[in-house]
Design a protein around this motif. Structure first.
Motif, PDB file in Angstrom:
ATOM      1  N   ILE A 149      29.694  35.937  87.241  1.00 20.36           N
ATOM      2  CA  ILE A 149      30.863  36.326  87.414  1.00 20.36           C
ATOM      3  C   ILE A 149      32.093  36.136  86.493  1.00 20.36           C
ATOM      4  O   ILE A 149      32.982  36.604  86.295  1.00 20.36           O
ATOM      5  CB  ILE A 149      31.272  36.607  89.178  1.00 20.36           C
ATOM      6  CG1 ILE A 149      30.496  37.116  89.825  1.00 20.36           C
ATOM      7  CG2 ILE A 149      32.650  36.923  89.387  1.00 20.36           C
ATOM      8  CD1 ILE A 149      30.319  38.708  89.739  1.00 20.36           C
ATOM      9  N   ARG A 150      32.233  34.640  86.461  1.00 21.60           N
ATOM     10  CA  ARG A 150      33.366  33.932  85.688  1.00 21.60           C
ATOM     11  C   ARG A 150      33.254  34.260  84.251  1.00 21.60           C
ATOM     12  O   ARG A 150      34.248  35.074  83.758  1.00 21.60           O
ATOM     13  CB  ARG A 150      33.016  32.268  85.729  1.00 21.60           C
ATOM     14  CG  ARG A 150      34.187  31.643  84.843  1.00 21.60           C
ATOM     15  CD  ARG A 150      33.839  30.001  84.752  1.00 21.60           C
ATOM     16  NE  ARG A 150      34.749  29.552  84.001  1.00 21.60           N
ATOM     17  CZ  ARG A 150      36.012  29.057  84.668  1.00 21.60           C
ATOM     18  NH1 ARG A 150      36.286  29.230  85.824  1.00 21.60           N
ATOM     19  NH2 ARG A 150      36.717  28.388  83.762  1.00 21.60           N
ATOM     20  N   GLN A 151      32.110  34.622  83.626  1.00 23.99           N
ATOM     21  CA  GLN A 151      31.855  35.172  82.394  1.00 23.99           C
ATOM     22  C   GLN A 151      32.263  36.478  82.482  1.00 23.99           C
ATOM     23  O   GLN A 151      32.943  37.147  81.448  1.00 23.99           O
ATOM     24  CB  GLN A 151      30.446  34.941  81.762  1.00 23.99           C
ATOM     25  CG  GLN A 151      30.167  35.641  80.445  1.00 23.99           C
ATOM     26  CD  GLN A 151      28.790  35.370  79.928  1.00 23.99           C
ATOM     27  OE1 GLN A 151      28.028  34.631  80.690  1.00 23.99           O
ATOM     28  NE2 GLN A 151      28.403  36.131  78.892  1.00 23.99           N
ATOM     29  N   LEU A 152      32.056  37.306  83.419  1.00 21.44           N
ATOM     30  CA  LEU A 152      32.301  38.776  83.353  1.00 21.44           C
ATOM     31  C   LEU A 152      33.661  39.034  83.546  1.00 21.44           C
ATOM     32  O   LEU A 152      34.175  39.791  82.831  1.00 21.44           O
ATOM     33  CB  LEU A 152      31.596  39.482  84.671  1.00 21.44           C
ATOM     34  CG  LEU A 152      31.753  40.894  84.781  1.00 21.44           C
ATOM     35  CD1 LEU A 152      30.811  41.368  83.800  1.00 21.44           C
ATOM     36  CD2 LEU A 152      30.951  41.513  86.172  1.00 21.44           C
ATOM     37  N   VAL A 153      34.301  38.090  84.285  1.00 22.31           N
ATOM     38  CA  VAL A 153      35.936  37.990  84.435  1.00 22.31           C
ATOM     39  C   VAL A 153      36.345  38.048  82.820  1.00 22.31           C
ATOM     40  O   VAL A 153      37.404  38.478  82.710  1.00 22.31           O
ATOM     41  CB  VAL A 153      36.533  37.067  85.367  1.00 22.31           C
ATOM     42  CG1 VAL A 153      38.063  37.018  85.246  1.00 22.31           C
ATOM     43  CG2 VAL A 153      36.230  37.651  86.779  1.00 22.31           C
ATOM     44  N   GLU A 154      35.877  36.904  82.284  1.00 17.28           N
ATOM     45  CA  GLU A 154      36.362  36.596  80.854  1.00 17.28           C
ATOM     46  C   GLU A 154      36.305  37.578  79.920  1.00 17.28           C
ATOM     47  O   GLU A 154      37.191  37.985  79.148  1.00 17.28           O
ATOM     48  CB  GLU A 154      35.784  35.176  80.543  1.00 17.28           C
ATOM     49  CG  GLU A 154      36.219  33.903  81.262  1.00 17.28           C
ATOM     50  CD  GLU A 154      37.353  33.518  80.852  1.00 17.28           C
ATOM     51  OE1 GLU A 154      37.934  33.521  79.850  1.00 17.28           O
ATOM     52  OE2 GLU A 154      38.210  33.308  81.950  1.00 17.28           O
ATOM     53  N   GLU A 155      35.318  38.349  80.160  1.00 16.69           N
ATOM     54  CA  GLU A 155      35.031  39.439  79.226  1.00 16.69           C
ATOM     55  C   GLU A 155      35.875  40.746  79.686  1.00 16.69           C
ATOM     56  O   GLU A 155      36.166  41.470  78.735  1.00 16.69           O
ATOM     57  CB  GLU A 155      33.467  39.883  79.413  1.00 16.69           C
ATOM     58  CG  GLU A 155      32.643  38.491  78.638  1.00 16.69           C
ATOM     59  CD  GLU A 155      31.108  39.187  78.694  1.00 16.69           C
ATOM     60  OE1 GLU A 155      30.779  40.153  79.759  1.00 16.69           O
ATOM     61  OE2 GLU A 155      30.452  38.473  78.278  1.00 16.69           O
TER      62      GLU A 155
END
Length: 564
Positions: A61-67
Motif C-alpha cells: 500500500i505504501r508503494q501504491l500511495v507513492e505511485e
C-alpha cells in the motif's frame, strides 16, 4: 454456572463487539453503495482500505500511495507536484550547490567509466585517483564491460558523506588493477559556470541555475571582472531553468536603483508580495545585456523581466519558456514533499510570466518547446502578435502573458546544422570522440600552458576527418556535402570539449562562445552604445535573422558534464 447464565453474562459483550464490527465494515463498504455523497478524501481512504483487505494478491500500500500521489497532484497544473524522498534529496542538492560524492567528472566510454577531471581538494584527489583513470570495479563488483548509464554511475558513486567506496582502477596500460578506497565528502557544484572578459571592457557571466550559493558566486564574478576592467556585462541565462526567488531578487538588485520593483506574486489566497531593489547594488550604472532562449524559465524570466521593465538593459535572444507559477512546499516526515501552486509571478509592468496551459493536457505542455520550434518561433518574431502589450517604466512597449519576449529577437543559429550533424550529435559521438582524442594525446595536450594556445593547436589538427572516420566505424556513413557544410560547427564543438578536458568549464565557454551569434550581437550593441533600451529603434521588435535551415534541435543534455 448453568448454560442459561453463561449466555446472559456474555451476551452484552458479543452484542457490543458485533455492533463495533458492523460500524467498521459499514464505514468501509457503505461508501461504495447508495448511502449519500462522500467527499474525495473518504473515497481515497475507502479504496485503499478495500484494496488492502480484499485484493486477490498482496499489495504494498505504501508503494501504491507513492505511485498514486504524483498523478493526483499533477492534475492541478503543470508545476504542482508530489516529490518522493529520493527525488527531493536530489533537488535539494541542486539548490544547496553541493552533493556528497567522490569528486570527479566522468564520461562512460565503451561501457567503462573514464575520469575526465578531478575536483581540486576533493576526496578523489586525496585518495590518489588521476585524470583518465578507468573505474572498473565498485566495491569489488565488476561494472566495466556492462551496459551502464550516467544515472547508474551517479547511484553507485554518490552517497552519504563520510561513507567509503572501494574502486578498482585501471591506469594507463597497466594490466593490474589499483585498489583505491575513497571517503565521500561534500562536492561543490558551481552555478556560475563561467566569468571572463569577452573584450577589454565587456565581461561575460554564464549562470546555469539559481541555487543558494549562486548570489555569492555571482558577486565574486562581478568583482573579478570589474578588477579586470569590465564596465559592461553580458549575463547568459540561456538554458537556465530557474531556482530560488530570494537569490534571483538579490542578483537583479545589483543592477537596479532603490525602489525599483523587481517582481511581485499574487494569488487567490496569497496576498500580493512585492520585491523592491534596496539601492545597494554595485552595478547600477554598468551596461547590461541579458541573453535568454526558449529554455530560460522561472527565476531566469524574473531576472530578464525586471531588467526589461525597468528599462535598465537589453534582453536579447528568443521568447522564454513561460514558467511563472509560485509553489508553496510542505514536507512529510519521510523526506518527501508536495509543491502546490499558490500564486503567479508578475513582472514590474504587470506581465504574467506563465504561459497558457489546458488542464489535464500536460504532455502537450511539456512538448511546447518542440511545438514552438515546429511553428517557426525560433526563426522569426511574428508569433509576438498574439501576446499582450505592456508598458515599461520608460513607456516602451513590451509583450507578455506567455514568457518574456526579448527586446532584440535573434533567430536560432542553425547554420551548419543538417541531418548528418544531428545524427552525430544525437548519438553523442562528438563528445565521445573528444574524450577519446584527449585520452590518446593526454601527454602532449597537457603540456599547453593556456586554453588559447591549446585551442590554436587543435584547430590545426584533422579533428573533423578523425571524427568522421570514428563515426563511420560506428555505423554512420560519411556524407561529404553535409560534412563540409557543418565543418565549422563540428570543429567548434570538438575544440571546446577537448579544451574543457584540460582547462575546465570556464575555458570551454571561452572557446565555444567566440562564434556564438547572440554573444557577437550583444558585444556589438554594447560597443555601439545601444545597450540602453532607449537607444534601440522602437519597432515592434528589432529582429536579426540568420541563414537558416530547418533542422531538428539537438537535445538539451548534449555536451553536459556529470559529477560524482
Amino acid at each position: 454456572m448453568s448454560p442459561e447464565k453463561k449466555i446472559k453474562t456474555w451476551l452484552p459483550l458479543w452484542v457490543g463487539l458485533g455492533i463495533a464490527l458492523g460500524i467498521l465494515i459499514g464505514s468501509i463498504y457503505s461508501q461504495f453503495g447508495n448511502t449519500g455523497k462522500v467527499d474525495g478524501t473518504g473515497k481515497i481512504d475507502a479504496i485503499f482500505n478495500y484494496i488492502n483487505k480484499s485484493y486477490v494478491d498482496t499489495v504494498n500500500i505504501r508503494q501504491l500511495v507513492e505511485e498514486a500521489l504524483p498523478k493526483i497532484v499533477q492534475e492541478l497544473d503543470p508545476h504542482s507536484a508530489y516529490i518522493s524522498a529520493s527525488e527531493m534529496k536530489r533537488l535539494n542538492e541542486d539548490l544547496e550547490g553541493h552533493f556528497s560524492g567522490i569528486g570527479v567528472s566522468f564520461y562512460v566510454l565503451s561501457d567503462t567509466i573514464v575520469v575526465t577531471s578531478i575536483v581540486p581538494g576533493g576526496p578523489s584527489e586525496a585518495a590518489g585517483i588521476q585524470q583518465w583513470d578507468r573505474i572498473v570495479n565498485v566495491n569489488d563488483t565488476l561494472i566495466a564491460g556492462r551496459k551502464i548509464t550516467n544515472a547508474d554511475v551517479l547511484q553507485k558513486l554518490r552517497g552519504e558523506k563520510g561513507s567509503e567506496v572501494k574502486l578498482g582502477i585501471k591506469r594507463n596500460d597497466d594490466t593490474k588493477l589499483i585498489d583505491i578506497t575513497v571517503t565521500r565528502g561534500d562536492i561543490p557544484m558551481n552555478s556560475v559556470q563561467a566569468a571572463y572578459m569577452q573584450t577589454n571592457t565587456i565581461g561575460y557571466i554564464k549562470v546555469g541555475t539559481f541555487g543558494f550559493n549562486t548570489f555569492n558566486e555571482f558577486i565574486s564574478a562581478l568583482s573579478k571582472l570589474k578588477s579586470q576592467g569590465a564596465h559592461s556585462f553580458v549575463i547568459d541565462l540561456r538554458g537556465n531553468s530557474g531556482g530560488s526567488l530570494e537569490i534571483v531578487v538579490a542578483m537583479v538588485n545589483e543592477f537596479l536603483h532603490k525602489g525599483d520593483l523587481i517582481v511581485y506574486a499574487d494569488g487567490r489566497n496569497f496576498p500580493r508580495q512585492d520585491s523592491y531593489a534596496n539601492g545597494s547594488g554595485t552595478s547600477k550604472e554598468d551596461d547590461v545585456v541579458i541573453l535568454i532562449d526558449e529554455l530560460s524559465a522561472s527565476a531566469s524570466e524574473i531576472f530578464a523581466g525586471a531588467i526589461q521593465d525597468n528599462d535598465r538593459g537589453l534582453v536579447m535572444g528568443r521568447r522564454s519558456f513561460g514558467k511563472g507559477l509560485v509553489q508553496s512546499q510542505r514536507n512529510f516526515p519521510d523526506g518527501s514533499a508536495v509543491r502546490l501552486t499558490v500564486a503567479r509571478y508578475y513582472t514590474p509592468s504587470g506581465r504574467s510570466i506563465q504561459r497558457k496551459y489546458e488542464k489535464g493536457k500536460y504532455d502537450e505542455y511539456e512538448l511546447e518547446a518542440l511545438n514552438r520550434y515546429m511553428q517557426g518561433d525560433y526563426v522569426n518574431s511574428d508569433t509576438a502578435s498574439t501576446l499582450i502589450p505592456f508598458k515599461t517604466e520608460g513607456g516602451r512597449t513590451v509583450f507578455g502573458g506567455d514568457g518574456i519576449m526579448p527586446d532584440v529577437f535573434i533567430a536560432r543559429d542553425t547554420i551548419g546544422m543538417n541531418s548528418y550533424f544531428n545524427t552525430i550529435a544525437n548519438k553523442d559521438f562528438i563528445q565521445e570522440y573528444a574524450v577519446t582524442y584527449s585520452d590518446m594525446h593526454k601527454h602532449k595536450l597537457s603540456e599547453f600552458q593556456s586554453a588559447e594556445d591549446l585551442a590554436r593547436h587543435l584547430y590545426k589538427q584533422p579533428l573533423l576527418m578523425n571524427l568522421v572516420s570514428y563515426a563511420d566505424n560506428k555505423g554512420v556513413r560519411p556524407r561529404p556535402y553535409y560534412i563540409e557544410e557543418s565543418r565549422k560547427l563540428f570543429e567548434r564543438h570538438l575544440v571546446a570539449y577537448i579544451v574543457r578536458n584540460f582547462f575546465g568549464e570556464e575555458s570551454y565557454f571561452s572557446v565555444y562562445m567566440q562564434d556564438d551569434v547572440l554573444m557577437k550581437n550583444a558585444v556589438d550593441f554594447i560597443e555601439r552604445g545601444l545597450a540602453k533600451p532607449e537607444s534601440v529603434v522602437q519597432e515592434k521588435y528589432k529582429s536579426i535573422s540568420l541563414g537558416l535551415r530547418v533542422s531538428f534541435p539537438v537535445p538539451k543534455e548534449f555536451g553536459s558534464l556529470f559529477y560524482v
